[in-house]
Enzyme design. Structure first.
Site, PDB file in Angstrom:
ATOM      1  N   LYS A 118      28.806   0.751   4.006  1.00  0.00           N
ATOM      2  CA  LYS A 118      30.144   1.586   3.882  1.00  0.00           C
ATOM      3  C   LYS A 118      30.276   2.070   2.363  1.00  0.00           C
ATOM      4  O   LYS A 118      31.415   2.428   2.003  1.00  0.00           O
ATOM      5  CB  LYS A 118      31.454   0.610   4.182  1.00  0.00           C
ATOM      6  CG  LYS A 118      31.455  -0.130   5.604  1.00  0.00           C
ATOM      7  CD  LYS A 118      32.399  -0.896   5.664  1.00  0.00           C
ATOM      8  CE  LYS A 118      32.427  -1.860   7.011  1.00  0.00           C
ATOM      9  NZ  LYS A 118      33.204  -3.150   6.772  1.00  0.00           N
ATOM     10  N   ARG A 145       8.316 -14.226   4.478  1.00  0.00           N
ATOM     11  CA  ARG A 145       8.011 -15.467   3.808  1.00  0.00           C
ATOM     12  C   ARG A 145       9.098 -15.849   2.834  1.00  0.00           C
ATOM     13  O   ARG A 145       9.591 -17.002   2.910  1.00  0.00           O
ATOM     14  CB  ARG A 145       6.587 -15.264   3.094  1.00  0.00           C
ATOM     15  CG  ARG A 145       5.759 -15.712   3.832  1.00  0.00           C
ATOM     16  CD  ARG A 145       4.281 -14.810   3.148  1.00  0.00           C
ATOM     17  NE  ARG A 145       4.742 -13.325   3.706  1.00  0.00           N
ATOM     18  CZ  ARG A 145       4.416 -12.832   4.720  1.00  0.00           C
ATOM     19  NH1 ARG A 145       3.980 -13.489   5.932  1.00  0.00           N
ATOM     20  NH2 ARG A 145       4.855 -11.520   5.038  1.00  0.00           N
ATOM     21  N   THR A 146       9.562 -14.957   1.900  1.00  0.00           N
ATOM     22  CA  THR A 146      10.392 -15.396   0.798  1.00  0.00           C
ATOM     23  C   THR A 146      11.862 -15.749   1.354  1.00  0.00           C
ATOM     24  O   THR A 146      12.347 -16.968   1.014  1.00  0.00           O
ATOM     25  CB  THR A 146      10.494 -14.167  -0.087  1.00  0.00           C
ATOM     26  OG1 THR A 146       9.551 -13.730  -0.531  1.00  0.00           O
ATOM     27  CG2 THR A 146      11.398 -14.911  -1.182  1.00  0.00           C
ATOM     28  N   HIS A 163       8.503 -11.027  -9.275  1.00  0.00           N
ATOM     29  CA  HIS A 163       8.713 -12.072  -8.109  1.00  0.00           C
ATOM     30  C   HIS A 163       8.512 -13.518  -8.745  1.00  0.00           C
ATOM     31  O   HIS A 163       7.484 -13.918  -8.370  1.00  0.00           O
ATOM     32  CB  HIS A 163       7.737 -11.466  -7.071  1.00  0.00           C
ATOM     33  CG  HIS A 163       8.250 -11.986  -5.731  1.00  0.00           C
ATOM     34  ND1 HIS A 163       9.058 -13.088  -5.465  1.00  0.00           N
ATOM     35  CD2 HIS A 163       7.685 -11.578  -4.510  1.00  0.00           C
ATOM     36  CE1 HIS A 163       9.127 -13.444  -4.048  1.00  0.00           C
ATOM     37  NE2 HIS A 163       8.285 -12.492  -3.514  1.00  0.00           N
ATOM     38  N   ARG A 197      16.955 -10.212  -3.111  1.00  0.00           N
ATOM     39  CA  ARG A 197      15.720  -9.229  -2.994  1.00  0.00           C
ATOM     40  C   ARG A 197      16.312  -7.933  -2.948  1.00  0.00           C
ATOM     41  O   ARG A 197      17.217  -7.864  -2.154  1.00  0.00           O
ATOM     42  CB  ARG A 197      14.684  -9.293  -1.918  1.00  0.00           C
ATOM     43  CG  ARG A 197      13.651  -8.363  -1.746  1.00  0.00           C
ATOM     44  CD  ARG A 197      12.590  -8.379  -0.782  1.00  0.00           C
ATOM     45  NE  ARG A 197      11.811  -9.653  -1.299  1.00  0.00           N
ATOM     46  CZ  ARG A 197      10.612 -10.008  -0.899  1.00  0.00           C
ATOM     47  NH1 ARG A 197      10.120  -9.346   0.142  1.00  0.00           N
ATOM     48  NH2 ARG A 197       9.859 -10.903  -1.363  1.00  0.00           N
TER      49      ARG A 197
HETATM   50  N1   CP Z   1       5.227 -12.952  -0.413  1.00  0.00           N
HETATM   51  C1   CP Z   1       6.216 -12.209   0.117  1.00  0.00           C
HETATM   52  O1   CP Z   1       7.164 -12.001  -0.979  1.00  0.00           O
HETATM   53  O2   CP Z   1       6.145 -12.047   1.293  1.00  0.00           O
HETATM   54  P1   CP Z   1       7.827 -11.494   2.179  1.00  0.00           P
HETATM   55  O3   CP Z   1       7.682 -10.031   1.813  1.00  0.00           O
HETATM   56  O4   CP Z   1       7.373 -11.719   3.338  1.00  0.00           O
HETATM   57  O5   CP Z   1       8.637 -12.028   1.560  1.00  0.00           O
END
Ligand code: CP
Length: 307
Positions: free
Chosen positions: A80, A51-52, A129, A101
């Protein structure tokens, strides 16, 4: 927020939340606008995501920006032995903003300290988040028509759940009553609970979910995250602790909405999906509009947005 990194929900104020949410409403009405066509957005995902990453990429693409990046660090020079600093300094030569991320807590803050371009934290370990938090606030405001005076239940992994940590902290800016449901081993950390105490808001802790459902406006389910446990036996003890089934919603308030940051494993059975109170897929869709708003504000193109 213009030209600034977004690492924690504390980097912005309640006024900023309104600014992002109000702009996201405009994008929900009109999501395809050619206003970021001079910009390049990099998405660096050192940890899995559906999603993110894809909602950021969709958000950027629908606004005309170009997107570069990787979804698997093992295909990059990280494999590497390249350091995070060198990766960020390199990618900042190719892009105007970096969405990142990373599994390590604090990595996004570190990246923002070395980066010449803004960093958006798309999740750093069990820490924060913030963009999920803003889309959660958007989803709550949209479904409840307000953010104050709500009873909100958080269910599952409250210890390692970064979406929970960010959202609890943000909701302390409103008159929220918190219902915290978790196994004893996965209680909300004291450092996060302190934010609730500092605002003199009410909170209740439970180990069972059933008795709480009729009391609340939002039921925020979370996955017990296997990847956060150092001890596999500890995970085995708590996995499957909470499973929401459709018949458990029969005494719920009319306005109740079930939210979940997703992915789910087994904590919401598929029969819930057809209940009008299920809101998790719309919640994920709202992520596109909120991320469009964030990219536009940080890149300084807010004035170009059409209503
Ligand atoms: N909600 C969320 O962070 O989903 P993903 O891990 O799929 O990005």
């Amino acid at each position: 927020m213009k030209n600034k990194s977004l690492i924690s929900i504390h980097d912005i104020t309640k006024v900023d939340y309104d600014r992002v949410l109000d702009l996201a409403e405009k994008f929900e009405k009109n999501p395809k606008q050619d206003i970021l066509n001079n910009w390049v957005v990099a998405t660096l995902f050192f940890e899995p995501s559906t999603r993110t990453r894809l909602s950021f990429e969709s958000a950027a693409s629908q606004l005309g920006a170009r997107v570069i990046g990787f979804s698997d660090a093992s295909t990059s020079s990280v494999k590497k032995g390249e350091t995070l600093k060198d990766t960020i300094l390199t990618v900042s030569n190719y892009s105007d903003i970096i969405v990142m991320r990373h599994p390590r807590e604090g990595s996004a803050r570190y990246a923002s300290e070395v980066s010449p371009v803004p960093i958006i934290n798309a999740g750093d370990g069990a820490n924060q988040h913030p963009t999920q938090c803003l889309l959660d606030l958007y989803s709550i405001r949209k479904t409840q028509k307000k953010l104050d005076d709500l009873h909100i239940a958080f269910v599952g992994d409250l210890k390692y759940g970064r979406t929970v940590h960010s959202l609890v902290q943000a909701l302390t800016n409103y008159k929220t009553t918190f219902h915290l449901i978790s196994p004893v081993e996965l209680k909300l950390p004291s450092s996060v609970k302190q934010f609730i105490k500092d605002k003199n808001l009410e909170y209740y802790q439970y180990t069972e979910m059933d008795q709480v459902i009729p009391k609340v406006d939002i039921l925020y389910m979370t996955r017990i995250q296997q990847e956060r446990f150092a001890d596999p036996l500890e995970y085995e003890r708590v996995k499957g602790a909470y499973i929401l089934r459709e018949n458990m919603l029969s005494d719920a308030k009319k306005n109740l909405r079930v939210m979940h940051p997703l992915p789910r494993v087994n904590e919401i059975t598929e029969d819930v999906d057809d209940n009008p109170k299920a809101y998790y897929f719309q919640q994920a869709q709202n992520g596109v509009y909120v991320r469009q708003a964030l990219l536009t504000i940080i890149l300084g193109e807010e004035k170009k947005v059409k209503s």
